[in-house]
Scaffold this motif. Structure first.
Motif, PDB file in Angstrom:
ATOM      1  N   VAL A  83      -4.814  10.689   7.251  1.00 34.26           N
ATOM      2  CA  VAL A  83      -5.089   9.292   6.907  1.00 34.26           C
ATOM      3  C   VAL A  83      -5.993   9.234   5.682  1.00 34.26           C
ATOM      4  CG1 VAL A  83      -5.993   7.094   7.747  1.00 34.26           C
ATOM      5  CG2 VAL A  83      -4.876   8.666   9.341  1.00 34.26           C
ATOM      6  N   GLY A  84      -6.918  10.211   5.587  1.00 39.98           N
ATOM      7  CA  GLY A  84      -7.780  10.282   4.410  1.00 39.98           C
ATOM      8  C   GLY A  84      -6.994  10.537   3.136  1.00 39.98           C
ATOM      9  N   PHE A  85      -6.052  11.503   3.178  1.00 35.44           N
ATOM     10  CA  PHE A  85      -5.208  11.764   2.010  1.00 35.44           C
ATOM     11  C   PHE A  85      -4.462  10.493   1.595  1.00 35.44           C
ATOM     12  CE2 PHE A  85      -4.972  16.368   3.519  1.00 35.44           C
ATOM     13  CZ  PHE A  85      -5.853  16.813   2.559  1.00 35.44           C
ATOM     14  N   TYR A  86      -3.846   9.834   2.583  1.00 30.54           N
ATOM     15  CA  TYR A  86      -3.075   8.635   2.294  1.00 30.54           C
ATOM     16  C   TYR A  86      -3.965   7.527   1.738  1.00 30.54           C
ATOM     17  CZ  TYR A  86      -0.029   4.609   2.954  1.00 30.54           C
ATOM     18  OH  TYR A  86       0.714   3.470   2.749  1.00 30.54           O
ATOM     19  N   SER A  87      -5.171   7.381   2.314  1.00 29.67           N
ATOM     20  CA  SER A  87      -6.083   6.317   1.876  1.00 29.67           C
ATOM     21  C   SER A  87      -6.506   6.501   0.427  1.00 29.67           C
ATOM     22  CB  SER A  87      -7.323   6.278   2.779  1.00 29.67           C
ATOM     23  OG  SER A  87      -6.980   5.945   4.110  1.00 29.67           O
ATOM     24  N   VAL A  88      -6.673   7.766  -0.002  1.00 30.98           N
ATOM     25  CA  VAL A  88      -7.035   8.019  -1.397  1.00 30.98           C
ATOM     26  C   VAL A  88      -5.939   7.528  -2.329  1.00 30.98           C
ATOM     27  CG1 VAL A  88      -7.445   9.823  -3.108  1.00 30.98           C
ATOM     28  CG2 VAL A  88      -8.573   9.947  -0.877  1.00 30.98           C
ATOM     29  N   ALA A  89      -4.685   7.906  -2.041  1.00 26.36           N
ATOM     30  CA  ALA A  89      -3.564   7.479  -2.888  1.00 26.36           C
ATOM     31  C   ALA A  89      -3.394   5.965  -2.836  1.00 26.36           C
ATOM     32  CB  ALA A  89      -2.274   8.176  -2.441  1.00 26.36           C
ATOM     33  N   GLN A  90      -3.496   5.405  -1.634  1.00 22.35           N
ATOM     34  CA  GLN A  90      -3.304   3.969  -1.501  1.00 22.35           C
ATOM     35  C   GLN A  90      -4.397   3.186  -2.218  1.00 22.35           C
ATOM     36  OE1 GLN A  90      -3.859   2.096   2.399  1.00 22.35           O
ATOM     37  NE2 GLN A  90      -1.889   1.074   2.163  1.00 22.35           N
ATOM     38  N   ARG A  91      -5.622   3.708  -2.177  1.00 21.69           N
ATOM     39  CA  ARG A  91      -6.715   2.990  -2.828  1.00 21.69           C
ATOM     40  C   ARG A  91      -6.500   2.918  -4.338  1.00 21.69           C
ATOM     41  NH1 ARG A  91     -12.845   2.769  -0.974  1.00 21.69           N
ATOM     42  NH2 ARG A  91     -11.645   2.126   0.836  1.00 21.69           N
ATOM     43  N   LEU A  92      -6.007   3.979  -4.941  1.00 21.94           N
ATOM     44  CA  LEU A  92      -5.721   3.947  -6.376  1.00 21.94           C
ATOM     45  C   LEU A  92      -4.639   2.923  -6.695  1.00 21.94           C
ATOM     46  CD1 LEU A  92      -5.767   7.671  -7.566  1.00 21.94           C
ATOM     47  CD2 LEU A  92      -7.077   5.783  -8.535  1.00 21.94           C
ATOM     48  N   GLU A  93      -3.541   2.981  -5.943  1.00 18.37           N
ATOM     49  CA  GLU A  93      -2.443   2.048  -6.203  1.00 18.37           C
ATOM     50  C   GLU A  93      -2.871   0.613  -5.947  1.00 18.37           C
ATOM     51  OE1 GLU A  93       0.678  -0.666  -5.016  1.00 18.37           O
ATOM     52  OE2 GLU A  93      -0.608   0.361  -3.559  1.00 18.37           O
ATOM     53  N   GLU A  94      -3.601   0.383  -4.847  1.00 21.17           N
ATOM     54  CA  GLU A  94      -4.064  -0.969  -4.527  1.00 21.17           C
ATOM     55  C   GLU A  94      -5.014  -1.507  -5.595  1.00 21.17           C
ATOM     56  OE1 GLU A  94      -5.821  -0.858  -0.663  1.00 21.17           O
ATOM     57  OE2 GLU A  94      -3.974  -1.515   0.334  1.00 21.17           O
ATOM     58  N   ALA A  95      -5.830  -0.617  -6.162  1.00 18.94           N
ATOM     59  CA  ALA A  95      -6.776  -1.056  -7.185  1.00 18.94           C
ATOM     60  C   ALA A  95      -6.043  -1.698  -8.351  1.00 18.94           C
ATOM     61  CB  ALA A  95      -7.610   0.131  -7.671  1.00 18.94           C
ATOM     62  N   VAL A  96      -4.963  -1.083  -8.789  1.00 18.66           N
ATOM     63  CA  VAL A  96      -4.203  -1.619  -9.918  1.00 18.66           C
ATOM     64  C   VAL A  96      -3.390  -2.839  -9.486  1.00 18.66           C
ATOM     65  CG1 VAL A  96      -2.496  -1.081 -11.685  1.00 18.66           C
ATOM     66  CG2 VAL A  96      -4.111   0.673 -10.956  1.00 18.66           C
ATOM     67  N   TYR A  97      -2.739  -2.721  -8.329  1.00 13.26           N
ATOM     68  CA  TYR A  97      -1.877  -3.809  -7.849  1.00 13.26           C
ATOM     69  C   TYR A  97      -2.671  -5.097  -7.627  1.00 13.26           C
ATOM     70  CZ  TYR A  97       1.346  -6.380  -4.820  1.00 13.26           C
ATOM     71  OH  TYR A  97       2.155  -7.349  -4.279  1.00 13.26           O
ATOM     72  N   ILE A  98      -3.796  -4.979  -6.926  1.00 17.61           N
ATOM     73  CA  ILE A  98      -4.592  -6.167  -6.642  1.00 17.61           C
ATOM     74  C   ILE A  98      -5.231  -6.700  -7.922  1.00 17.61           C
ATOM     75  CG2 ILE A  98      -6.551  -7.064  -5.327  1.00 17.61           C
ATOM     76  CD1 ILE A  98      -5.928  -5.033  -3.170  1.00 17.61           C
ATOM     77  N   GLY A  99      -5.516  -5.803  -8.880  1.00 15.08           N
ATOM     78  CA  GLY A  99      -6.032  -6.265 -10.155  1.00 15.08           C
ATOM     79  C   GLY A  99      -5.070  -7.212 -10.843  1.00 15.08           C
ATOM     80  N   VAL A 100      -3.787  -6.860 -10.863  1.00 12.56           N
ATOM     81  CA  VAL A 100      -2.770  -7.748 -11.441  1.00 12.56           C
ATOM     82  C   VAL A 100      -2.669  -9.027 -10.615  1.00 12.56           C
ATOM     83  CG1 VAL A 100      -0.324  -7.970 -12.040  1.00 12.56           C
ATOM     84  CG2 VAL A 100      -1.500  -5.794 -12.392  1.00 12.56           C
ATOM     85  N   LEU A 101      -2.724  -8.875  -9.283  1.00  9.35           N
ATOM     86  CA  LEU A 101      -2.649 -10.044  -8.410  1.00  9.35           C
ATOM     87  C   LEU A 101      -3.809 -11.004  -8.665  1.00  9.35           C
ATOM     88  CD1 LEU A 101      -0.982 -11.181  -6.004  1.00  9.35           C
ATOM     89  CD2 LEU A 101      -2.630 -10.058  -4.490  1.00  9.35           C
ATOM     90  N   LYS A 102      -5.002 -10.460  -8.896  1.00 12.30           N
ATOM     91  CA  LYS A 102      -6.170 -11.292  -9.160  1.00 12.30           C
ATOM     92  C   LYS A 102      -6.020 -12.069 -10.462  1.00 12.30           C
ATOM     93  CE  LYS A 102      -9.110 -10.571  -5.784  1.00 12.30           C
ATOM     94  NZ  LYS A 102      -9.675 -11.669  -4.982  1.00 12.30           N
ATOM     95  N   ILE A 103      -5.408 -11.427 -11.457  1.00  5.93           N
ATOM     96  CA  ILE A 103      -5.190 -12.131 -12.726  1.00  5.93           C
ATOM     97  C   ILE A 103      -4.270 -13.335 -12.508  1.00  5.93           C
ATOM     98  CG2 ILE A 103      -4.143 -11.921 -15.021  1.00  5.93           C
ATOM     99  CD1 ILE A 103      -5.094  -9.013 -15.036  1.00  5.93           C
ATOM    100  N   GLY A 104      -3.262 -13.165 -11.647  1.00  4.49           N
ATOM    101  CA  GLY A 104      -2.338 -14.261 -11.380  1.00  4.49           C
ATOM    102  C   GLY A 104      -2.803 -15.243 -10.336  1.00  4.49           C
ATOM    103  N   GLU A 105      -3.915 -14.958  -9.671  1.00  5.16           N
ATOM    104  CA  GLU A 105      -4.411 -15.805  -8.591  1.00  5.16           C
ATOM    105  C   GLU A 105      -4.737 -17.212  -9.058  1.00  5.16           C
ATOM    106  OE1 GLU A 105      -8.263 -14.828  -6.637  1.00  5.16           O
ATOM    107  OE2 GLU A 105      -6.969 -14.105  -5.028  1.00  5.16           O
ATOM    108  N   ILE A 106      -5.074 -17.355 -10.327  1.00  2.00           N
ATOM    109  CA  ILE A 106      -5.425 -18.680 -10.856  1.00  2.00           C
ATOM    110  C   ILE A 106      -4.222 -19.622 -10.866  1.00  2.00           C
ATOM    111  CG2 ILE A 106      -7.322 -17.825 -12.262  1.00  2.00           C
ATOM    112  CD1 ILE A 106      -4.188 -18.666 -14.057  1.00  2.00           C
TER     113      ILE A 106
END
Length: 515
Positions: A261-284
């Motif tokens: 779960v730790g291995f997966y969480s590391v990869a997911q955290r990187l992908e989520e960081a970028v994905y949610i960043g784009v989502l936040k830009i569009g949140e407005i």
């Protein structure tokens, strides 16, 4: 409250700035956390977070429903009605949120031990971990109501400032406390401290800036009915998104040891960081779309698809840039062991994020129009496909199959979104617009990202690559995808629209005018 293009872009810039700070601090602190806690304890913290995630269905739905109601009641004559909505939303957050947090603290640990077979030193403080995680969620729940006041006014400067401060508090507390108590509960407690800081700031700013719109907790029947009418479907939508986002983590915890779960969480955290960043830009776009209730279908479709193209090009570039650099980034960031185990998962999750970006703008539009049932259908279909794929693939293919289920779920989400939009807008050019503004930029991102990875795959590292190499490779990859996506947009019938919107963005953010 009308907003012009420059104001909308300014709101996006504030959101992007806040998220960039959060990402940089989180990514900077994570190697320190993994080194101090160990992958097993970090995996336990990830499982606790996944167990608390169902509560977000309530808090997120409450925040979105309240923001939509406030966005339609911003005039001085609507103040009393808006105060009733605020009082009701705050009452719901406290009356329903408190028992949910208590339930998480009391029953989370024994259920997690039973479902995930947790034991050993890494899980010794599981009860405290759930208690702190539940307290942090309760702060988020009440915070959502206060932030909805700023969201409705599109005051993203204050929202960004609150977010940045909370992230800094979380990061600093981790640096100070984790070395003295390297346990999963310490990690989750530091996060809860950041959420509590956010809540205190939001309350203070609200009392100072918009105190006339505040009211003590109460339950007004008409406001309650309106919030539940929209929020009920939104809870279903959040539930589907929950299963889509957490299915792999649940099954990994049930079938394998916490370090996976730790291995997966590391990869997911990187992908989520970028994905949610784009989502936040569009949140407005959510409060912006809420002001278009009286516009015609042609105007709505035009704004919807043009906004979608801009964010899709951004998502394809930002997420696609991770595909070629996955191995080097993980090696530099967390070490050779994690890179060897998690780089393929990061590649697949990045592709999943690109596919998932197809629905983001449409979700904001549907929610702003009060069509939460459509969002619920999209999320539930995504969740069903994700969970079914995980249940089939993980027992046979091992933990590295994790991520493919998310990819399958996001493809199902993309198909469902396209079908719902075609039913919503019966325009003769709808299909050609969907292909040009949505499918082509996302497909370009995946294709160019995989092509660049195939050229770089023979590269191996005896030592960790430098950060200059990693950042440069990511920048070159993201730029190549961006250029390819823009070039593809110039081959279709809507090339003039895409080029004009791109020039507007350049004009707003660069110190010179686009020629």
């Amino acid at each position: 409250m009308k907003k012009g293009p420059s104001q909308l872009l300014g709101n996006s810039a504030w959101n992007a700035t806040a998220f960039a700070v959060a990402v940089l601090l989180n990514l900077a602190i994570l190697p320190f956390v993994i080194f101090r806690l160990g992958l097993a304890a970090f995996g336990v913290a990830g499982l606790v977070t996944a167990c608390v995630a169902p509560a977000l269905m309530f808090s997120n739905a409450l925040g979105l429903s309240t923001a939509r109601e406030f966005a339609q009641r911003l005039g001085p004559t609507d103040r009393d009605e808006a105060r009733r909505f605020f009082a009701t939303a705050l009452g719901l957050a406290i009356v329903l949120g408190s028992p949910i947090a208590a339930l998480l603290g009391l029953t989370g640990a024994p259920l997690a031990r039973l479902g995930f077979h947790l034991g050993g030193p890494a899980a010794d403080d599981l009860g405290l971990a759930f208690g702190l995680a539940g307290a942090g969620w309760l702060c988020q729940c009440v915070l959502a109501v206060f932030l909805s006041l700023f969201t409705a006014r599109q005051d993203y400067r204050r929202i960004a400032s609150i977010s940045i401060t909370g992230t800094v508090v979380t990061t600093m507390s981790m640096l100070l406390l984790i070395p003295y108590a390297p346990r999963a509960s310490t990690f989750l407690g530091c996060q809860a401290l950041g959420f509590a800081t956010n809540l205190l700031m939001a309350i203070g700013w609200s009392r100072r800036a918009i105190s006339d719109w505040l009211a003590p907790p109460a339950l007004d029947r008409s406001a309650l009915h309106a919030l539940f009418k929209l929020g009920g479907w939104q809870v279903a939508a959040q539930g589907g998104a929950l299963f889509a986002g957490q299915a792999d983590r649940y099954l990994l915890g049930a079938l394998l040891q916490p370090q996976f779960v730790g291995f997966y969480s590391v990869a997911q955290r990187l992908e989520e960081a970028v994905y949610i960043g784009v989502l936040k830009i569009g949140e407005i776009l959510f409060p912006f779309f809420s002001t278009l209730q009286k516009e015609g279908d042609d105007r709505k479709v035009d704004l919807l698809l043009r906004s979608s193209w801009i964010l899709n090009v951004l998502a394809a570039s930002a997420l696609g840039g991770l595909i070629p650099v996955a191995g080097a980034l993980l090696h530099r960031w967390t070490g050779a062991e994690v890179a060897a185990e998690a780089q393929l998962v990061l590649v697949v999750l990045s592709m999943s994020g690109i596919f998932g970006s197809s629905a983001n703008v449409f979700a904001f539009y549907l929610l702003s129009q009060g069509r939460s049932s459509s969002n619920a259908v999209i999320s539930l279909v995504t969740g069903i496909f994700t969970l079914a794929t995980s249940a089939i693939a993980l027992p046979y293919l091992g933990w590295q199959a994790a991520g493919w289920s998310s990819c399958v779920g996001m493809v199902a989400q993309m198909v469902t979104t396209v079908l719902l939009l075609r039913r919503s807008f019966r325009l003769s050019t709808m299909w050609s617009r969907m292909v040009h503004f949505v499918l082509i930029p996302l497909g370009t991102g995946v294709a160019v990202g995989l092509a660049l990875r195939s050229q770089l795959s023979p590269v191996s590292f005896d030592h960790a690559p430098s950060w200059w190499y990693v950042v440069s490779l990511y920048g070159v990859s993201a730029t190549a995808i961006f250029v390819a996506a823009v070039a593809m947009s110039q081959l279709g019938p809507y090339r003039a629209v895409c080029w004009r919107d791109l020039r507007v963005i350049i004009t707003c953010f660069l110190p010179f005018k686009a020629a």
